[in-house]
Design an enzyme around this catalytic site. Structure first.
Site, PDB file in Angstrom:
ATOM      1  CB  SER A  45      -0.851   0.078   1.098  1.00 22.51           C
ATOM      2  OG  SER A  45      -1.618  -0.975   1.329  1.00 22.51           O
ATOM      3  NE  ARG A  69      -8.931   7.339  -4.858  1.00 24.88           N
ATOM      4  CZ  ARG A  69      -8.135   7.030  -3.658  1.00 24.88           C
ATOM      5  NH1 ARG A  69      -6.729   6.968  -3.518  1.00 24.88           N
ATOM      6  NH2 ARG A  69      -8.871   7.083  -2.466  1.00 24.88           N
ATOM      7  CB  THR A 122      -1.346   2.633   3.883  1.00 29.08           C
ATOM      8  OG1 THR A 122      -1.547   2.291   2.540  1.00 29.08           O
ATOM      9  CG2 THR A 122      -1.679   4.232   3.989  1.00 29.08           C
ATOM     10  CB  THR A 127      -5.139   5.137   7.354  1.00 31.72           C
ATOM     11  OG1 THR A 127      -5.001   4.074   6.322  1.00 31.72           O
ATOM     12  CG2 THR A 127      -5.880   4.136   8.518  1.00 31.72           C
ATOM     13  N   GLY A 128      -7.622   4.761   5.043  1.00 28.83           N
ATOM     14  CA  GLY A 128      -8.579   4.157   4.818  1.00 28.83           C
ATOM     15  C   GLY A 128      -9.292   4.675   3.558  1.00 28.83           C
ATOM     16  CB  THR A 178      -0.951   6.149   0.609  1.00 28.47           C
ATOM     17  OG1 THR A 178      -1.536   4.822   0.428  1.00 28.47           O
ATOM     18  CG2 THR A 178      -1.399   7.058  -0.164  1.00 28.47           C
TER      19      THR A 178
HETATM   20  C1  SD4 Z   1      -6.185   6.616  -0.149  1.00 23.06           C
HETATM   21  N1  SD4 Z   1      -6.403   6.947   2.126  1.00 23.06           N
HETATM   22  O1  SD4 Z   1      -5.661   6.740  -1.037  1.00 23.06           O
HETATM   23  C2  SD4 Z   1      -5.478   6.374   0.972  1.00 23.06           C
HETATM   24  C3  SD4 Z   1      -5.474   4.641   1.311  1.00 23.06           C
HETATM   25  C4  SD4 Z   1      -5.066   4.424   2.621  1.00 23.06           C
HETATM   26  O2  SD4 Z   1      -4.716   2.863   4.193  1.00 23.06           O
HETATM   27  O3  SD4 Z   1      -4.639   5.072   3.586  1.00 23.06           O
HETATM   28  N2  SD4 Z   1      -4.934   3.175   2.888  1.00 23.06           N
HETATM   29  O4  SD4 Z   1      -7.697   6.522  -0.239  1.00 23.06           O
END
Ligand code: SD4
Length: 334
Positions: free
Chosen positions: A91, A221, A193, A244-245, A211
């Site tokens: 990630s 994106r 990440t 994160t996420g 990330t």
């Molecule tokens: C994203 N927030 O590109 C990031 C991905 C991420 O743990 O943090 N993953 O949306």
């Protein structure tokens, strides 16, 4: 009243670093009276480092920088670089999972104690996106560089061009292509990440975030991670937060800035993270069951918080000689 409570909460006793004067300055504008009550020595067991997910090697590196007298900015950059270079982490950096077209594109940002910040988005073929972001912050009049411009800037600053798509990530992408379903996978990023926050011995805070973004995203994106205020925010007088996420959901609520502002209003880092998650899940028609968001935060006293929508989010924390992964509490208990 709330502010008084906040001040009261910050009045810890015991030996430690005096950060009271900084807290005092943050309320100074609004109330001289409060200032006098905060001019006390506050215990903060510093330095400290926290990071999203399970990244003990990265926090160890950051702590080593701090123990050697380095500042929080150096610490978060060096810590993040550990994961960027780790090919097994899918990630972030080298070995990151690609977009739908097989391109690994990186997003990263960094923010210092003065509120300076730098960011790169859609960066390709350069492993250490966080260091490019730092260069943007320190050596350009801009905050953010994107795509080819970011890459050319990196190359002109001595960064090496590399293929970031490892065999393992290529194989995973090829498997994904068989069905090519586009659905965020909860906790796919559960190792690498990385968002990191540090407070150095002087009580100064910095943060960084890096990330490869959502696996199999659309070409072009960009997520929350390089967006100051969404993926990361640092206010050296109050605290810092990193997310994160699913970045889209973080951006829609300007998550990290929100957490820091909630701390400014007197919430603990834990309360602030929980409220910021609440803003996402309590939206009318929120489909939060389908995605993960997690926040970690620290305030000026060195108190930390972390919270997510779903189970299995974690924070790695290095403080007082203990470097450990701590599972987060979460919203969706059904
Ligand atoms: C994203 N927030 O590109 C990031 C991905 C991420 O743990 O943090 N993953 O949306």
């Amino acid at each position: 009243m709330k502010r008084r409570k906040f001040i009261k909460n910050t009045a810890l006793s015991g030996a430690g670093l005096a950060v009271g004067s900084t807290l005092a300055s943050c309320v100074d504008n609004e109330s001289k009276k409060i200032k006098s009550t905060t001019a006390t020595s506050i215990k903060a067991s510093l330095p400290l480092v926290i990071a999203t997910w399970h990244v003990e090697e990265a926090t160890a590196k950051a702590m080593a920088v701090l123990q050697a007298g380095g500042n929080a900015l150096d610490a978060v950059e060096q810590g993040c670089r550990v994961e960027e270079a780790n090919e097994k982490g899918q990630s972030v950096g080298k070995g990151g999972l690609p977009d739908r077209d097989g391109n690994v594109t990186l997003d990263a940002c960094i923010m210092d104690k003065h509120g300076n910040c730098g960011s790169v988005v859609y960066l390709q073929n350069i492993t250490h996106a966080v260091s490019v972001a730092r260069k943007v912050m320190e050596d350009t009049p801009h905050v953010m560089l994107a795509g080819e411009g970011a890459k050319q800037f990196a190359l002109s600053n001595g960064f090496k061009e590399e293929n970031l798509l490892t065999e393992a990530s290529k194989e995973a992408w090829e498997k994904w292509k068989v069905e090519a379903k586009y659905k965020p996978i909860i906790n796919i990023e559960n190792h690498d990440t990385i968002g990191m926050l540090a407070i150095d011995k002087n009580g100064d805070i910095s943060g960084a975030c890096t990330t490869s973004g959502l696996a199999y995203k659309m070409g072009g994106r960009v997520g929350d991670s390089p967006i100051i205020g969404s993926g990361l925010f640092v206010d050296n007088e109050i605290g810092a937060c990193v997310a994160t996420g699913l970045g889209e959901e973080v951006v829609k609520t300007v998550g990290s800035f929100l957490v820091v502002e909630l701390m400014r209003q007197g919430k603990s880092p834990q309360e602030a993270c929980e409220e910021a998650i609440g803003r996402i899940v309590n939206k009318p028609n929120s489909n939060y069951k389908d995605f993960q968001v997690g926040y970690i935060a620290v305030n000026k006293r060195g108190e930390t918080g972390h919270y997510s929508i779903h189970q299995y989010f974690s924070m790695t924390k290095f403080q007082d000689g203990v470097n450990e992964q701590i599972q987060s509490d979460f919203y969706n208990k059904n």
